[in-house]
Design an enzyme around this catalytic site. Structure first.
Site, PDB file in Angstrom:
ATOM      1  CG  ASP A 140     -10.255  -0.120   4.880  1.00  0.00           C
ATOM      2  OD1 ASP A 140      -9.981  -0.421   3.699  1.00  0.00           O
ATOM      3  OD2 ASP A 140      -9.592  -0.503   5.860  1.00  0.00           O
ATOM      4  CD  GLN A 197      -3.710  -4.377   6.509  1.00  0.00           C
ATOM      5  OE1 GLN A 197      -3.573  -3.434   5.759  1.00  0.00           O
ATOM      6  NE2 GLN A 197      -4.387  -5.460   6.155  1.00  0.00           N
ATOM      7  CE  LYS A 257      -3.921  -2.252   2.182  1.00  0.00           C
ATOM      8  NZ  LYS A 257      -4.606  -2.674   3.405  1.00  0.00           N
TER       9      LYS A 257
END
Ligand code: NAD
Length: 281
Positions: free
Chosen positions: A119, A96, A52
């Site tokens: 997200d 995460q 990422k």
């Protein structure tokens, strides 16, 4: 059969995003920033986060990774999120997953201010997506959606069958295809006859976590099949779709790896840029 090349699609999307970041820099004299919080030393999470960060840098975003040991107290993580919520140089925040057991995942998700929730997991964004309002859209279903649209631009009236009803994949996927005027059936572990449901589909999205669950004789000709699954087996990584069999019938199919996976990260960058743009209005 069209092999849907997710790597190529993701590279094209990153190229578009890179141009957009350059334009935003000219317009606002600053670039969108993505901050990722990584807790613990689980290898897959470390690899995801490294990828990422690399992709974010490639398109010109400002990126930062904050690391904590897996013994970190929940309160410290929540305080850091609060700090990032109030930091104007941070456009998007991602924690995460999975988290260590002593940290409440939902508390963490809800602590991220919805406008920086790249997200798309915050209940406010989930609600906005299902109401058809502007929101952050979870990265994997967004990637699937963009791949489907590359094959078929007009999805109106198509019958879509989603296999798996997770908050991460199946449910947001349903909302995205409903918005495109598909007739959507969402199936799950208690669905009585999954094969019969799949045989009705013009579009199948499989997000289950069972290796090669979707078989060749579950798919009618001309169906677009998107395989979200990533399953480690003795024969390597395989998806939720039996690739060899299904490729004989389907109109288009994503491979695993090299299908949905690369689009997920590209969509995270896209979401970060969208959050930045909304914050400038
Ligand atoms: P999950 O475990 O949260 O949900 C699985 C869903 O499948 C559940 O809704 C369950 O009801 C359904 N299910 C289980 N058995 C079934 C059966 N026999 N028939 C029909 N439905 C059944 O999983 P998830 O987080 O959505 O992940 C699914 C898969 O996608 C996993 O392999 C995961 O590794 C992969 N994944 C890939 C990406 C990517 O970027 N490509 C991202 C996230 C997840």
């Amino acid at each position: 059969m069209i092999l849907i090349d997710g790597k190529k699609a993701a590279a094209e999307l990153r190229e578009e995003l890179k141009k957009e970041v350059t334009d935003l820099k000219t317009k606002y004299n600053k670039v969108p920033g993505l901050t990722v919080i990584l807790i613990g030393d689980m290898t897959p999470s470390q690899i995801y986060v490294r990828n990422k960060e690399k992709s974010a840098n490639e398109v010109g975003l400002k990126s930062e990774v904050i690391k904590y040991p897996d013994t970190v107290e929940e309160e410290i993580v929540l305080k850091k999120i609060e700090e990032l919520n109030n930091d104007d140089s941070v456009s998007g925040i991602l924690v995460q997953l999975p988290l260590p057991k002593h940290i409440d995942k939902q508390k963490v998700i809800e602590k991220i201010i919805p406008s920086k929730d790249v997200d798309g997991f915050h209940p406010m964004n989930v609600g906005n997506l299902s109401s058809g309002y502007e929101s952050s859209i979870p990265c994997t279903p967004l990637g699937c959606y963009l791949l489907i649209k590359k094959i078929e631009s007009n999805l109106s009236g198509k019958k879509a069958v989603i296999v798996g009803r997770s908050n991460l994949n199946g449910k947001p996927m349903t909302q995205l295809l409903l918005k495109e005027n598909c007739t959507v059936t969402i199936t799950h572990s208690k669905t009585k006859d999954l094969k019969a449901e799949c045989l009705e589909a013009d579009i199948i999205v499989a997000a289950v976590g069972i290796p090669e669950l979707v078989k060749g004789d579950w798919v009618k000709k001309d169906t677009i099949v998107i395989d979200v699954g990533i399953n480690k087996t003795d024969n390597g990584i395989v998806g939720d779709v039996d690739f060899d069999e299904v490729s004989k019938n389907a109109k288009a199919l994503t491979p695993v790896p090299g299908g949905v996976g690369p689009m997920t990260i590209a969509c995270l960058l896209k979401n970060t840029i969208e959050c930045f743009k909304r914050s400038q209005i």
